[in-house]
Design a protein around this motif. Sequence first.
Motif, PDB file in Angstrom:
ATOM      1  N   LEU A 125       0.815  -1.218   0.000  1.00  0.00           N
ATOM      2  CA  LEU A 125       0.000   0.000   0.000  1.00  0.00           C
ATOM      3  C   LEU A 125       0.849   1.269   0.000  1.00  0.00           C
ATOM      4  N   GLU A 126       2.097   1.153   0.388  1.00  0.00           N
ATOM      5  CA  GLU A 126       2.974   2.321   0.344  1.00  0.00           C
ATOM      6  C   GLU A 126       3.229   2.768  -1.100  1.00  0.00           C
ATOM      7  N   ASP A 127       2.975   1.869  -2.044  1.00  0.00           N
ATOM      8  CA  ASP A 127       3.163   2.192  -3.463  1.00  0.00           C
ATOM      9  C   ASP A 127       1.843   2.559  -4.141  1.00  0.00           C
ATOM     10  N   TYR A 128       0.825   2.879  -3.355  1.00  0.00           N
ATOM     11  CA  TYR A 128      -0.547   3.090  -3.823  1.00  0.00           C
ATOM     12  C   TYR A 128      -0.616   4.004  -5.053  1.00  0.00           C
ATOM     13  N   ASP A 129      -0.068   5.200  -4.950  1.00  0.00           N
ATOM     14  CA  ASP A 129      -0.142   6.166  -6.049  1.00  0.00           C
ATOM     15  C   ASP A 129       0.781   5.795  -7.205  1.00  0.00           C
ATOM     16  N   GLU A 130       1.981   5.361  -6.868  1.00  0.00           N
ATOM     17  CA  GLU A 130       2.963   5.022  -7.888  1.00  0.00           C
ATOM     18  C   GLU A 130       2.485   3.853  -8.748  1.00  0.00           C
ATOM     19  N   LEU A 131       1.838   2.879  -8.114  1.00  0.00           N
ATOM     20  CA  LEU A 131       1.320   1.730  -8.848  1.00  0.00           C
ATOM     21  C   LEU A 131       0.280   2.163  -9.885  1.00  0.00           C
ATOM     22  N   PHE A 132      -0.616   3.042  -9.491  1.00  0.00           N
ATOM     23  CA  PHE A 132      -1.658   3.465 -10.420  1.00  0.00           C
ATOM     24  C   PHE A 132      -1.069   4.214 -11.611  1.00  0.00           C
ATOM     25  N   ASP A 133      -0.182   5.139 -11.334  1.00  0.00           N
ATOM     26  CA  ASP A 133       0.417   5.922 -12.429  1.00  0.00           C
ATOM     27  C   ASP A 133       1.137   5.019 -13.429  1.00  0.00           C
ATOM     28  N   GLU A 134       1.915   4.086 -12.901  1.00  0.00           N
ATOM     29  CA  GLU A 134       2.694   3.212 -13.771  1.00  0.00           C
ATOM     30  C   GLU A 134       1.798   2.286 -14.584  1.00  0.00           C
ATOM     31  N   LYS A 135       0.776   1.734 -13.945  1.00  0.00           N
ATOM     32  CA  LYS A 135      -0.075   0.774 -14.644  1.00  0.00           C
ATOM     33  C   LYS A 135      -1.012   1.457 -15.632  1.00  0.00           C
ATOM     34  N   LEU A 136      -1.410   2.673 -15.322  1.00  0.00           N
ATOM     35  CA  LEU A 136      -2.195   3.419 -16.299  1.00  0.00           C
ATOM     36  C   LEU A 136      -1.356   3.711 -17.540  1.00  0.00           C
ATOM     37  N   GLU A 137      -0.108   4.051 -17.333  1.00  0.00           N
ATOM     38  CA  GLU A 137       0.803   4.294 -18.463  1.00  0.00           C
ATOM     39  C   GLU A 137       0.897   3.064 -19.356  1.00  0.00           C
ATOM     40  N   LEU A 138       1.044   1.885 -18.737  1.00  0.00           N
ATOM     41  CA  LEU A 138       1.147   0.653 -19.521  1.00  0.00           C
ATOM     42  C   LEU A 138      -0.165   0.343 -20.226  1.00  0.00           C
ATOM     43  N   LEU A 139      -1.296   0.497 -19.539  1.00  0.00           N
ATOM     44  CA  LEU A 139      -2.590   0.222 -20.154  1.00  0.00           C
ATOM     45  C   LEU A 139      -2.804   1.083 -21.400  1.00  0.00           C
ATOM     46  N   LEU A 140      -2.457   2.351 -21.301  1.00  0.00           N
ATOM     47  CA  LEU A 140      -2.646   3.249 -22.444  1.00  0.00           C
ATOM     48  C   LEU A 140      -1.677   2.918 -23.573  1.00  0.00           C
ATOM     49  N   LYS A 141      -0.502   2.440 -23.215  1.00  0.00           N
ATOM     50  CA  LYS A 141       0.470   2.044 -24.243  1.00  0.00           C
ATOM     51  C   LYS A 141      -0.028   0.814 -25.003  1.00  0.00           C
ATOM     52  N   ILE A 142      -0.603  -0.136 -24.282  1.00  0.00           N
ATOM     53  CA  ILE A 142      -1.178  -1.320 -24.916  1.00  0.00           C
ATOM     54  C   ILE A 142      -2.334  -0.912 -25.828  1.00  0.00           C
ATOM     55  N   ARG A 143      -3.124   0.034 -25.374  1.00  0.00           N
ATOM     56  CA  ARG A 143      -4.262   0.504 -26.157  1.00  0.00           C
ATOM     57  C   ARG A 143      -3.817   1.146 -27.472  1.00  0.00           C
ATOM     58  N   GLU A 144      -2.670   1.810 -27.433  1.00  0.00           N
ATOM     59  CA  GLU A 144      -2.195   2.563 -28.597  1.00  0.00           C
ATOM     60  C   GLU A 144      -1.563   1.684 -29.662  1.00  0.00           C
ATOM     61  N   SER A 145      -0.979   0.551 -29.249  1.00  0.00           N
ATOM     62  CA  SER A 145      -0.175  -0.216 -30.195  1.00  0.00           C
ATOM     63  C   SER A 145      -0.291  -1.711 -29.952  1.00  0.00           C
ATOM     64  N   GLU A 146      -0.359  -2.470 -31.032  1.00  0.00           N
ATOM     65  CA  GLU A 146      -0.432  -3.925 -30.943  1.00  0.00           C
ATOM     66  C   GLU A 146       0.835  -4.513 -30.336  1.00  0.00           C
TER      67      GLU A 146
END
Length: 353
Positions: free
Chosen positions: A126-147
């Motif tokens: 839980l100490e990584d609460y904010d950092e986890l979201f930012d990083e995983k959102l970045e990856l999700l959007l990258k997957i969305r953009e490119s095969e």
Amino acid sequence: MEIGLSTFVETTPDVVTGETVSHAQRIREVVEEIVLADQVGLDVFGVGEHHRRDYAASSPAVVLAAAASQTKHIRLTSAVTVLSSADPVRVFQDFATLDAISEGRAEIMAGRGSFIESFPLFGYDLEDYDELFDEKLELLLKIRESEKVTWKGGHRSAIQNLGVYPRPVQNPLPVWIGSGGNAESAVRSGLLGLPLVLAIIGGRPEQFAPIVQLYRRAAAQAGHDVSKLFVGSHSHGFIARTDEEAAEKFFPSTQAAMNVLGRERGWSHYDRSSFDAARSFEGALYVGDPETVAKKIVHLRKKVGVTRFMLHVPVGSMPHDEVLGAIELLGREVAPRVREEVARWEDSGSPGA
């Protein structure tokens, strides 16, 4: 103006009988609720991810997929996907699969989540609460953009030019950000050009107007077309034939559920006076007859600027037939009133429309 519903697939004890329906039964009931929402012309249905005994939907995409082949028009979204403790690759794959089954009606609503059970369950700190979201959102959007994806972060193994499949029908697959009204979340959503959903479940909804303005300013500064960005509201409520009937049916389960959460989080006791204040015209509960609820939704549109309203029902456990009755009234009586009034208001050129 889109009108829809959301649920956490509650399985709390019935306040009258004390009985608790099984997770399996409640999931089947929710599928039936989604099918009815589609039949009565509602625009969207959201299922929230939780990992505790009193909520049955740990996998919203599976629940939504069960309804996808039985529906034709309604959009199907998580509400929310707890992205901080999920694998963005798997999230994308699940919702791309849902998109295929529904022929292009899937959405992801990504959020941190207000419950923390998923973090120890999936091995996150839980100490990584904010950092986890930012990083995983970045990856999700990258997957969305490119095969094919190449990515490296601090909390997940790197990906080197690997494909993520299946690809969705929609390009891009819609990703909304769910927020409790945090200014930082609003700014992030605006800078990324992503639609925003606000959990407006307490206080005066008008207090969220500055958050929406902040979101739109951030989007404009980042070069996004603000006219194409959407803002949603997730709000508790219930509809019956009269205001009094709606209040009497909705209060007991709402009180029980709110006091369970209140004991966990240190909130004050939730009583009838709190409930009645929240269902006043300026309050955050959308409880009443179709005319009352429609007027409150239009007021929210005018004062806050939401373009999607999602009624969260039930709060706690209510009889399934009562939930179906509220869905029927929302689709057949509330939604047409709201759409007509919003269209008339916007056509008149009113400021803020």
